[in-house]
Enzyme design. Structure first.
Site, PDB file in Angstrom:
ATOM      1  CG  ASN A 278      29.303 -11.238  33.568  1.00  0.00           C
ATOM      2  OD1 ASN A 278      29.718 -12.383  33.588  1.00  0.00           O
ATOM      3  ND2 ASN A 278      29.835 -10.295  32.801  1.00  0.00           N
ATOM      4  CG  ASP A 305      29.379  -7.442  41.019  1.00  0.00           C
ATOM      5  OD1 ASP A 305      29.345  -6.229  40.707  1.00  0.00           O
ATOM      6  OD2 ASP A 305      29.406  -8.357  40.171  1.00  0.00           O
ATOM      7  CG  HIS A 309      20.229  -3.550  36.791  1.00  0.00           C
ATOM      8  ND1 HIS A 309      20.813  -2.741  35.851  1.00  0.00           N
ATOM      9  CD2 HIS A 309      21.118  -4.557  37.036  1.00  0.00           C
ATOM     10  CE1 HIS A 309      22.011  -3.233  35.529  1.00  0.00           C
ATOM     11  NE2 HIS A 309      22.217  -4.319  36.239  1.00  0.00           N
TER      12      HIS A 309
END
Ligand SMILES: [Zn+2]
Lengths: 429, 311
Positions: A278, A305, A309
Site C-alpha cells: 500500500n 517503505d 512481515h
C-alpha cells in the site's frame, strides 16, 4: 586511519565525479586527492572499479519496535539497512505503542546508537496515538532527534488537523510525511483498481484515492507555507500535481519506493501476496511517469517503505494478507539494475536520490566527500551480478517479491563513522 | 486639549500627539493615586457606565475606581444580570443607556467590532475595554505608559510580544501604539497561534522564542487561554511552556534592562515562570496601578473635564 584507494567518488553536493583516494581518521575524512601516500598506520582498501558516495539515508522504514519485534527490531533493521548500503534511516511511528512522544523517540535513537550501524532519525506521529485528533508534541520529539512527522499507515482525515500540523511543524522546521490515501475511497481494496483487479476478482483501490489526498495536502502546504513531503508516491497524476506545485513555489517534496518503479499490478496474476503493498502496484503508465520524475528531479528521494512481515501475515489469501514489502536489502540493486543500467538515470542522480536528496528532505546539513566531513560512505560495486536471496536477509521480514531475481549492481561496503561495518553484504561484527 | 474622535475604539482613533497628552495626564493622575486622599472632583455630576458583556473583574474595577476617584457616578451593568442577555439587541440596549444621559460608556464585548454598533447609537462617548480578538486600546495605553516610566523613549526599542497572538486583542492594540511611537515590534507564537499575514499588521514574525528575545528591550507575555489546547492549537501545556514560556534562563537572551510586562491575570508556571514574574525588571504590578491612572486620564479627557484644567 583508513586509506581508500582509487574509488570513483560520486558526490552530488560538490558535483564531483572523479577517481580519488580518501584518507579517514576516527570519524572523519582528513584528506582527499590522487595518489595519496600510505602511512604506516593506514589500513588500505582498494576500491578500483567501485563507486564511493556519501552514506545513504532511507526516509521510510518500519522497524516494528516497540511492539512487533517478531517482525523486526532496531538491531535486525539496522543490520538490514547497513547490508543494503545505508548509514541512516527514518523509522515510522506506527508501532505499538505509537511513537508520539519524546521518550519513545529517544529510545529509538539510543538503541540505534547502541547497535552502531546506522543513524536513526525517528519520525514522530503527527497526532497523539495516530488518532487524527490532537497534535503530538513535535517540539519535544525534535529535541531528542526526531526529524519528521507522520501518521503513516493512514492519512490525517480531518483537514483542519492537517492544516494545524503543517503550521505547527514550521516552528521546529520539520516536514510532514503524508501517507496520501482517502480511506473511504480506498475502502477495503487490496490492489490497484483496473483491468487486473477486475480480472482477478479482487477489490480495487483507485489511483484517485491517492491523488485526491496529494492534491489536498499540496493545497494545505500552499496555505500554510509548511513543508509537505509525499510518501511512497505511486501514480502518474500524483507526480504531475507535485511537479506543478514545485513550479508554483510550494514547499513539497516526494519519495518513490523501488517496487513502484519496478513492478505493475500485472505481477499479481498468480495471487502472490508478496506483491501486496500500500499504495498498491499501479500500471505501466504510472511506472513510466515515475521513472521520468526520478530522472528529471521532480522526485526527491528513493525510499523503501520497508515493511517486514512474518510468514503468517502473508501466508493467506490475497484479500486478507498484510500490505508491505521488505525492501532495505534490495533497493540499491533494484535502482542500479532497473534505472542506472537501463540508462534512465545517471550515477550522480542515483546518489542524489539516496543520499543528498533524503538529507535535504530531513533538513540535515549537506554532507560531502571533503576533508573535515563525516566518514559515512556507501560503496557500490556497479557491475556485480547477484541473485536476490530472501533467506540471506538480515531483516526478519522475508516478504520480498524480488526473491530469485538476478540484479546487476550491489552495495559493496558501508562505512559508518570511519569504520567499515559491512563488506560484500556481510555485517562485520 | 481633548481627543478629536468621539470614541476610543482602536488605537488608530488617536494620534501620536493625543497619545502624548494622555500620557501627560496619566502622569498627573498617578500622583493623585499616591496621595492619601485620592478623590478629585473633576468629574462631579458626570455619569460613567461600565457595560460588560464578558467578565473581567480587573478591567471593570480599574475603570470603576478611575471614575470614582474623579468624582463621577459609576454604574456597572453586566450582561449576566441585566436585561441585555434576554435577547435585547445591542442597539436597543445602547439607546436605553443613552436615554439615561450617560457621558461615557465603557464596554467590554466578546465579539470583535461590537463597539461599532454601540458607538453609532449613542451620544455618549464610548471607550473600548476590549472587543473579541480585535482591540483593547486602554491596555495598550497603560503598557506604553509603563514603558515610558522606565525608558526615556519608546523609539527604537525592540518590543517582543509573546504568546497567543491569534486570539489577542492586547497584541493588536500594542502593535499599533508601539509602532506609532517608533518601536520595533515582534510577534512570537507557535505558528498555529499566529494570525494570517501577521507581518502586515506591523510586526516582525518569529516562531522562535530565542529570536524574539534576542536583545529585546521589552517583553510582553500574553495569557494563554488553556482551552486553546482542547481546540487543537497546540499539543500540550508542557510543550508550550518548554518552547514559549518565559523563564529566568531564556530572559538572559534579552537586554539586561529588559522590562517584563503581562496584561494579567498570569498563569504562573505556564507562559511565565514564578521566578521570572518576580524579577526586579518585571513591572506587572506597576501595570495594574498604571491602568487606573490611564483610565482616569481618559475619563478626564473624554468625560468633559474642562480643557486647561489642572488636576
Ligand atoms: Zn504509508
Amino acid at each position: 586511519m583508513i586509506l581508500f584507494k582509487n574509488a570513483r567518488v560520486i558526490d552530488p553536493v560538490t558535483q564531483t565525479d572523479q577517481i580519488l583516494d580518501i584518507r579517514t581518521e576516527n570519524h572523519s575524512i582528513i584528506e582527499t586527492g590522487t595518489d595519496l601516500e600510505a602511512q604506516n598506520s593506514n589500513t588500505i582498501v582498494d576500491l578500483t572499479g567501485k563507486i564511493l558516495t556519501t552514506g545513504f539515508i532511507d526516509l521510510h522504514v518500519h522497524l516494528r519496535e516497540p511492539g512487533e519485534e517478531y517482525k523486526e527490531d532496531v538491531e535486525s533493521g539496522s543490520k538490514a539497512a547497513s547490508s543494503g548500503g545505508f548509514t541512516g534511516l527514518c523509522p515510522m511511528p506506527n508501532t505499538k505503542p505509537v511513537c508520539d512522544n519524546d521518550t519513545l523517540a529517544e529510545m529509538l535513537v539510543i538503541k540505534g546508537q547502541r547497535v552502531g550501524l546506522v543513524d536513526i532519525y525517528p519520525v514522530g506521529a503527527i497526532t497523539k496515538n495516530q488518532e487524527g485528533k490532537e497534535l503530538a508534541e513535535f517540539g519535544m520529539m525534535k529535541r531528542v532527534g526526531a526529524r519528521a512527522l507522520s501518521d503513516d499507515g493512514k492519512d490525517v482525515t480531518n483537514t483542519l488537523v492537517m492544516r494545524r500540523a503543517l503550521d505547527y511543524a514550521k516552528a521546529f522546521h520539520m516536514p510532514i510525511f503524508a501517507h496520501c490515501e482517502d480511506k473511504y475511497l480506498a475502502g477495503s481494496g487490496a490492489m490497484n483498481e483496473g483491468y487486473y483487479s477486475s480480472k482477478l476478482g479482487l477489490s480495487g483501490i483507485p489511483r484517485e484515492a491517492e491523488n485526491i489526498m496529494i492534491g489536498r495536502n499540496i493545497m494545505l502546504a500552499g496555505l500554510t507555507n509548511g513543508h509537505m513531503h509525499i510518501s511512497h508516491l505511486s501514480t502518474k497524476n500524483g507526480l504531475e500535481l507535485i511537479r506543478q506545485a514545485k513550479k508554483d513555489g510550494i514547499k513539497v517534496s516526494c519519495e518513490v519506493a523501488p517496487h513502484h518503479f519496478m513492478l505493475t499490478d500485472s505481477c499479481i496474476e498468480n495471487y502472490d501476496t508478496n506483491y501486496k503493498v500500500n499504495p498498491p502496484l499501479r500500471t505501466q503508465e504510472d511506472v513510466k511517469a515515475l521513472i521520468m520524475g526520478l530522472a528529471d528531479g521532480t522526485v526527491d528521494a528513493i525510499a523503501t517503505d520497508h515493511a517486514p512481515h512474518d510468514t503468517e501475515d502473508k501466508d493467506t489469501d490475497f484479500s486478507n494478507a498484510a500490505f508491505g514489502i521488505s525492501g532495505l536489502e534490495t533497493v540499491v540493486a533494484l535502482t542500479l539494475d532497473g534505472l542506472y543500467h537501463q540508462g534512465k538515470i545517471s550515477m550522480m542522480r542515483f546518489a542524489e536520490l539516496l543520499s543528498s536528496g533524503p538529507r535535504s528532505v530531513l533538513g540535515l546539513a549537506p554532507q560531502s566527500i571533503e576533508p573535515g566531513q563525516k566518514a559515512d560512505f556507501t560503496i557500490i560495486d556497479p557491475e556485480l551480478i547477484k541473485v536476490v536471496d530472501k533467506n540471506r536477509f538480515y531483516s526478519k521480514g522475508k516478504n520480498s517479491p524480488f526473491h530469485g531475481m538476478s540484479l546487476k549492481g550491489w552495495p559493496y561496503m558501508t562505512v559508518k563513522d570511519g569504520k567499515i561495518v559491512m563488506k560484500e553484504g556481510v555485517i562485520l561484527e | 486639549m481633548s481627543i478629536k474622535a468621539k470614541d476610543l475604539l482602536s488605537i488608530d482613533d488617536i494620534s501620536t500627539e493625543e497619545i502624548a497628552v494622555i500620557m501627560q495626564n496619566a502622569k498627573s493622575m498617578k500622583q493623585i493615586l499616591q496621595r492619601d486622599i485620592k478623590k478629585v472632583p473633576t468629574l462631579r455630576g458626570k455619569s460613567v457606565i461600565n457595560l460588560f458583556y464578558e467578565n473581567s473583574t480587573r478591567t471593570r474595577t480599574s475603570f470603576e475606581l478611575a471614575g470614582k476617584y474623579m468624582g463621577a457616578d459609576v454604574v456597572n451593568i453586566s450582561a449576566g444580570t441585566s436585561s441585555v442577555k434576554k435577547g435585547e439587541s445591542m442597539r436597543d440596549t445602547a439607546r436605553t443607556i443613552d436615554h439615561m444621559s450617560a457621558d461615557v460608556i465603557i464596554m467590554r464585548h466578546h465579539e470583535s467590532g461590537a463597539h461599532k454598533i454601540l458607538a453609532e447609537s449613542v451620544n455618549a462617548r464610548v471607550i473600548n475595554a476590549g472587543d473579541g480578538k480585535h482591540e483593547h486600546p486602554t491596555q495598550a495605553l497603560l503598557d506604553a505608559f509603563t514603558v515610558l516610566e522606565h525608558k526615556e523613549t519608546v523609539e527604537g526599542l525592540k518590543i517582543a510580544i509573546i504568546g497567543d497572538i491569534l486570539h489577542s486583542r492586547v497584541a493588536r492594540s500594542d502593535v499599533l501604539i508601539f509602532n506609532k511611537l517608533g518601536a520595533d515590534v515582534w510577534f512570537c507564537a507557535p505558528p498555529t497561534l499566529m494570525p494570517s499575514k501577521a507581518s502586515e499588521l506591523g510586526a516582525t514574525i518569529t516562531y522562535s522564542l530565542e529570536e524574539a528575545l534576542q536583545d529585546a528591550d521589552i517583553v510582553i507575555t500574553l495569557r494563554l487561554q488553556l482551552e486553546r489546547q482542547d481546540s487543537g492549537f497546540f499539543p500540550s501545556i508542557r510543550e508550550y511552556t518548554n518552547f514559549y514560556g518565559l523563564n529566568t534562563k531564556n530572559i538572559k537572551w534579552a537586554r539586561p534592562d529588559c522590562l517584563i510586562l503581562h496584561p494579567g491575570p498570569m498563569n504562573r508556571g505556564i507562559e511565565i515562570s514564578y521566578e521570572a514574574a518576580e524579577l526586579p525588571n518585571a513591572v506587572i504590578n506597576e501595570q495594574v496601578n498604571n491602568g487606573v491612572a490611564i483610565r482616569m486620564a481618559l475619563l478626564y479627557i473624554m468625560g468633559g473635564g474642562r480643557s486647561g484644567d489642572t488636576v
